[in-house]
Design a protein around this motif. Structure first.
Motif, short mmCIF file in Angstrom:
data_model
loop_
_atom_site.label_atom_id
_atom_site.label_comp_id
_atom_site.label_asym_id
_atom_site.label_seq_id
_atom_site.Cartn_x
_atom_site.Cartn_y
_atom_site.Cartn_z
N GLU A 448 0.92 -1.20 0.06
CA GLU A 448 -0.11 0.13 -0.11
C GLU A 448 0.87 1.26 0.02
N GLY A 449 2.27 1.00 0.00
CA GLY A 449 3.12 2.23 -0.11
C GLY A 449 3.26 3.03 1.17
N GLN A 450 2.81 2.07 2.41
CA GLN A 450 3.01 2.61 3.86
C GLN A 450 4.36 2.19 4.38
N MET A 451 5.50 2.47 3.91
CA MET A 451 6.59 1.80 4.13
C MET A 451 6.94 2.01 5.70
N GLU A 452 7.02 2.84 6.35
CA GLU A 452 7.01 3.08 7.83
C GLU A 452 6.27 2.10 8.65
N ARG A 453 4.94 1.83 8.21
CA ARG A 453 4.00 1.01 8.93
C ARG A 453 4.78 -0.63 8.67
N GLY A 454 5.02 -0.86 7.31
CA GLY A 454 5.68 -1.91 7.09
C GLY A 454 7.10 -2.32 7.75
#
Length: 517
Positions: A448-454
């Motif tokens: 989803e493009g949410q790299m920090e959460r990943g």
């Protein structure tokens, strides 16, 4: 047109009730049937499919040539050009079976019959999800499904030339895979041109060499992806190429040839109805004649039916041949539960008892292979999960998957509290399950493009006080995956933590935790 068709069928001129013989409605044996060889396709679509595949051999197309071919299928042409294209299209398909009396439904049935044969022969393999298609150095990374997804993203951004280059690369990989399959079939028996004419053992060996990216990606995942993206003309182009190359490299009786042929007919039927509706509506969707709009809707429903039934075939046949608790079966059920069951009010065949079956599969595998080999086997399937399922996830399905995974964490946490077990008392199954869930949540966030959460979920999946052999094994897998994605900084962070450990080598191999940690 009718006179010409009746003449080819050699029907009687007068089919009236009065004075006709009892055989008046029966067509005489056609010339095509008299000259048909014993090895020809005996289905009702044989003659139509032969006519459909009567064209020049496919060659390596340049990006410009592929773009030209795709532009001929677009809906953005003028009505006059569209009208000429339709006339030319119908002129080239005069020998096709007329689209009447549920011909699309018959294409679905014949496609599924051939698909069932493919899955049945392929499914017993020990590592059936491992791809064997050689990838040229200059080609884009990823599976066929991932490459098609990249092309669709480029089309959406208006970068058509770049998208065409990827599609040409996909065609090259398909040609390579079918060539490998053809050579394997030929080497199994020098006296037969058809793998299905061999002994059961030789037939299984020949069919087992079919790359999984052909069986899964080309015949299920790519059609589902393109339909979800609402690009039916691209799907028709894709299936036409597959059918052409399969008819050239393989025998007419090979399952790959049969399913390619019928799927090409099915996608062509929808594409024709769609263009007819657009043309006669003057370029305004939804304003064409009712009969054409109905035909288009029916053809689209047939494609959706094929995809839904193909999923069911995979689930049923793999469960039957490998068992409900096999790792491959569990892996397939997880994808089915997310992609096909999100609207069910009750658990379906994919999600029903999935959690308990997964933990049981780990127990059985540990008894057979041991913990280290079990971990490696399941981690390999986890890596393939991104290739097989992620491109098919819509925002709605991603939300559904995230909800399911968090529910699993809640259930495990509640059970551990009820049993009074802390982290150090957790069994292998609990540790592995928690890691798998959090690792997949990290993949969803990345997608989803949410790299920090990943990154947060990934570090959470590796966070433990028990830095033993199991932890080292999963951390190495995560590090390797990150480096493959070009994320070296995060990979180095994991590597530094692993190198800081002072766990003796003997304890690492035995998977025993160190008291200092």
């Amino acid at each position: 047109m009718y006179k010409g068709q009746f003449h080819k069928w050699e029907w009687s001129k007068y089919n009236t009730r009065k004075g006709r013989s009892k055989n008046a409605l029966m067509p005489a044996q056609s010339r095509a049937k008299k000259t048909r060889g014993n090895g020809a396709d005996t289905t009702s679509h044989s003659h139509a499919a032969t006519a459909h595949l009567d064209f020049d051999l496919p060659a390596a197309h340049t990006a410009f040539d592929t773009e030209r071919r795709l532009s001929e299928l677009t809906l953005a042409r003028s009505p006059q050009t569209e009208h000429q294209a339709l006339i030319a299209r119908h002129a080239n398909t005069m020998n096709l079976q007329l689209l009447h009396q549920n011909s699309e439904f018959r294409n679905v049935e014949h496609s599924l019959d051939a698909y069932k044969a493919l899955i049945s022969i392929w499914s017993p393999g020990d590592k059936p999800w491992k791809s064997s298609i050689p990838s040229p150095p200059a080609s884009p990374t990823g599976s066929i499904l991932q490459q098609v997804q990249q092309a669709l993203c480029l089309f959406d951004r208006g970068q058509n030339a770049a998208g065409m280059q990827i599609l040409d690369s996909v065609n090259g990989r398909i040609a390579s895979a079918l060539t490998i399959t053809a050579s394997s079939s030929s080497s199994s028996s020098s006296s037969s041109s058809s793998s299905l004419a061999l002994t059961p053992q030789a037939s299984a060996q020949a069919a087992a060499t079919i790359p999984i990216e052909i069986i899964w990606d080309c015949y299920l995942a790519v059609p589902q992806l393109i339909l979800t993206a609402n690009r039916p003309e691209l799907l028709s182009l894709f299936m036409d190429y597959l059918a052409r190359y399969a008819s050239i490299t393989l025998s007419s009786e090979h399952p790959l040839t049969k399913i390619s042929r019928h799927l090409a007919n099915l996608t062509d039927a929808f594409s024709i109805h769609r263009r007819q509706t657009h043309l006669l509506a003057g370029g305004q969707p939804g304003q064409g004649p009712n009969n054409l709009e109905t035909s288009q809707a029916e053809a689209l429903n047939m494609l959706k039916m094929y995809i839904a039934k193909s999923w069911t075939l995979w689930l049923d046949l793999i469960s039957e041949k490998r068992g409900r608790k096999d790792h491959v079966t569990i892996h397939l059920r997880r994808g089915y539960a997310v992609l096909m069951e999100e609207d069910l009010s009750e658990p379906g065949p994919g999600s029903s008892k999935l959690l308990s079956d997964f933990t049981s599969s780990l127990d059985e595998s540990i008894e057979i292979r041991g913990e280290e080999a079990t971990t490696a086997r399941v981690l390999e399937l986890e890596e393939l999960l991104a290739k097989m399922y992620m491109p098919l996830f819509t925002p709605k399905k991603l939300a559904h998957a995230e909800k399911m995974l968090k529910s699993v964490l809640d259930k495990v946490d509640a059970r551990l509290k009820e049993e009074g077990r802390g982290e150090r008392e957790m069994r292998y199954n609990d540790r592995f399950l928690i890691f798998i869930v959090k690792h997949f949540l990290a993949r969803i966030a990345d997608y989803e493009g949410q790299m920090e959460r990943g990154h947060k979920w990934r570090m959470e999946s590796l966070r433990t006080d028990k830095k033993d052999g199991f932890w080292r094994q999963i951390s190495e897998m995560v590090e390797k995956s990150l480096r493959a994605d070009g994320r070296s900084e995060e990979a180095d962070e994991i590597k530094r933590e692993r190198n800081d450990l002072s766990l003796p080598q003997e304890q690492q191999l035995e998977g025993v935790g160190s008291a200092e940690h």
